[in-house]
Design a protein around this motif. Structure first.
Motif, PDB file in Angstrom:
ATOM      1  N   HIS A 149       0.864  -1.182   0.000  1.00  0.00           N
ATOM      2  CA  HIS A 149       0.000   0.000   0.000  1.00  0.00           C
ATOM      3  C   HIS A 149       0.900   1.232   0.000  1.00  0.00           C
ATOM      4  N   GLN A 150       0.762   2.064  -1.019  1.00  0.00           N
ATOM      5  CA  GLN A 150       1.721   3.150  -1.220  1.00  0.00           C
ATOM      6  C   GLN A 150       1.719   4.186  -0.103  1.00  0.00           C
ATOM      7  N   GLU A 151       0.614   4.324   0.611  1.00  0.00           N
ATOM      8  CA  GLU A 151       0.584   5.292   1.710  1.00  0.00           C
ATOM      9  C   GLU A 151       0.854   4.659   3.074  1.00  0.00           C
TER      10      GLU A 151
ATOM     11  N   ASP B 195      11.585   6.954  -1.322  1.00  0.00           N
ATOM     12  CA  ASP B 195      12.732   7.551  -0.646  1.00  0.00           C
ATOM     13  C   ASP B 195      13.793   7.755  -1.728  1.00  0.00           C
ATOM     14  N   LEU B 196      14.884   7.039  -1.639  1.00  0.00           N
ATOM     15  CA  LEU B 196      15.857   7.099  -2.728  1.00  0.00           C
ATOM     16  C   LEU B 196      15.305   6.394  -3.965  1.00  0.00           C
TER      17      LEU B 196
ATOM     18  N   GLN C 181       9.173  15.945 -10.085  1.00  0.00           N
ATOM     19  CA  GLN C 181       9.009  17.383  -9.892  1.00  0.00           C
ATOM     20  C   GLN C 181      10.091  17.967  -8.986  1.00  0.00           C
ATOM     21  N   ASP C 182      10.616  17.121  -8.075  1.00  0.00           N
ATOM     22  CA  ASP C 182      11.523  17.638  -7.045  1.00  0.00           C
ATOM     23  C   ASP C 182      12.932  17.072  -7.093  1.00  0.00           C
ATOM     24  N   ALA C 183      13.071  15.831  -7.577  1.00  0.00           N
ATOM     25  CA  ALA C 183      14.382  15.171  -7.515  1.00  0.00           C
ATOM     26  C   ALA C 183      15.390  15.885  -8.399  1.00  0.00           C
ATOM     27  N   ARG C 184      16.607  16.065  -7.867  1.00  0.00           N
ATOM     28  CA  ARG C 184      17.665  16.741  -8.605  1.00  0.00           C
ATOM     29  C   ARG C 184      18.992  15.997  -8.397  1.00  0.00           C
TER      30      ARG C 184
ATOM     31  N   TYR D 138      17.680   5.304 -12.748  1.00  0.00           N
ATOM     32  CA  TYR D 138      18.315   4.060 -13.186  1.00  0.00           C
ATOM     33  C   TYR D 138      18.368   3.048 -12.040  1.00  0.00           C
ATOM     34  N   GLN D 139      17.307   3.046 -11.234  1.00  0.00           N
ATOM     35  CA  GLN D 139      17.284   2.202 -10.044  1.00  0.00           C
ATOM     36  C   GLN D 139      17.264   0.708 -10.362  1.00  0.00           C
ATOM     37  N   GLY D 140      16.768   0.342 -11.521  1.00  0.00           N
ATOM     38  CA  GLY D 140      16.768  -1.070 -11.884  1.00  0.00           C
ATOM     39  C   GLY D 140      18.178  -1.638 -11.946  1.00  0.00           C
ATOM     40  N   PRO D 141      19.016  -1.125 -12.852  1.00  0.00           N
ATOM     41  CA  PRO D 141      20.394  -1.646 -12.924  1.00  0.00           C
ATOM     42  C   PRO D 141      21.228  -1.319 -11.696  1.00  0.00           C
ATOM     43  N   LEU D 142      20.851  -0.282 -10.944  1.00  0.00           N
ATOM     44  CA  LEU D 142      21.622   0.095  -9.754  1.00  0.00           C
ATOM     45  C   LEU D 142      21.167  -0.621  -8.488  1.00  0.00           C
TER      46      LEU D 142
END
Length: 348
Positions: A131-133, A141-142, A155-158, A167-171
């Motif tokens: 459940h996402q909430e 998070d990361l 909108q916010d990640a920099r 690239y969270q899949g390969p990382l």
């Protein structure tokens, strides 16, 4: 609600539901009974492996030998964490006091994590899987776990955070090498905040683990070898934890605030089992039977293989999808899912 309440939660969920009939079949098979003999042997085996690993560390005479011991210690640390998991679910002890004492000794002193902090987090996961909430295991998070989360993060990640999430899949597996460090830092932050039950005892045990661990390694090895051994041990421990937990829910449907399904479907439709034999069962501590574990969290893990055909057949009778995959295939599903949902972060 704590993990100690899972048995009562199961009974409440069983009232007047499909789960009621399933539970009757499981109880008739005797699969909810405690298995003290099994856990006595398992605790003795893990304890012996822990002692052996430290004895080996004091006898190695080369960097290669120290790294081999680090691999052994990572496996032992993972097994200790899996044992703490079973204790928290009341699979080992029926009553609260011995379960909490054993959990803190294994978790804080043995593993180096806050048992109370992890238990509260894991309870929320069991109550609302995927459940996402409400499930902290899929909170953004990361990493992000759904396209909606990725769109919000876009909108916010920099900077580096955006690159990692994009690239969270390969990382994913490289990031798991930091999971043990994250586990300890989260534990320390939790213990610094008031309100955690048994906070003083947990703090003392965690401090004893950290001081004792570092002292023994630095006494046993020259500084250079010691630092290398610690780095390999902690990195592989993090990978082990991720390999045990990642295949179970990643890539399965997530939920938001929509009407809640019944207990049986909420647990079955968000979990995936991992096929395998005795080696897989031992390495993953029974978490490869994730569907059965979520339906009956207080069931001793050694009984889960016998519960599986009962649960699988029941789901077929009721027309409930029952997801299974091989170990490597399950990792592939999880990685493809992580890469797919992060697509909005790769768009400019």
């Amino acid at each position: 609600m704590t993990l100690q309440n899972t048995a009562s939660a199961e009974r409440q969920a069983a009232s007047g539901s499909d789960f009621a009939e399933l539970r009757r079949r499981i109880e008739a098979a005797g699969l909810l009974r405690r298995r003290p003999g099994y856990y006595a042997i398992r605790c003795a085996a893990v304890g012996a492996a822990l002692v052996l690993s430290w004895v080996a560390l004091f006898h190695v005479g080369s960097t290669v030998g120290a790294l081999l011991v680090a691999v052994l210690m990572a496996a032992v640390s993972g097994q200790l964490a899996l044992l703490a998991h079973d204790v928290a679910h009341r699979q080992v002890f029926r009553t609260r006091r011995p379960a909490e004492l054993a959990g803190r000794l294994i978790g804080n002193l043995g593993v180096g994590m806050s048992y109370g902090w992890w238990q509260a987090k894991h309870t929320r996961h069991h109550a609302n899987p995927n459940h996402q909430e409400l499930d902290p295991d899929v909170a953004p998070d990361l990493l992000v776990w759904s396209t909606e989360q990725a769109e919000g993060s876009a909108q916010d990640a920099r900077g580096l955070a955006r690159i990692v999430a994009a690239y969270q899949g390969p990382l994913f597996f490289p990031l798991l090498t930091l999971e043990a460090l994250n586990l300890r830092s989260s534990s320390i932050r939790a213990l610094l905040r008031p309100g955690l039950r048994g906070r003083r005892l947990e703090t003392a045990l965690l401090a004893a683990h950290l001081v004792g661990y570092l002292s023994l390694v630095l006494v046993a090895l020259p500084v250079g070898q010691a630092l290398m051994m610690i780095a390999v041990h902690q990195a592989l421990f993090g990978v082990y934890l991720g390999c045990a937990f990642a295949p179970n829910h990643k890539g399965m449907p997530t939920r938001t605030g929509q009407p809640e399904p019944d207990f049986l479907r909420k647990q079955v439709l968000t979990a995936r089992n991992v096929r395998g034999g005795l080696v897989t069962d031992a390495a993953l501590g029974g978490l490869n039977y994730q569907i059965e574990h979520h339906l009956f969290p207080s069931m001793p893990c050694v009984n889960l293989p016998r519960a599986q055909p009962i649960v699988r057949d029941f789901c077929a009778e009721r027309g409930v999808d029952y997801e299974e995959a091989g170990l490597l295939a399950s990792y592939g599903i999880a990685l493809r899912h992580l890469h797919s949902v992060s697509a909005p972060l790769r768009q400019r």
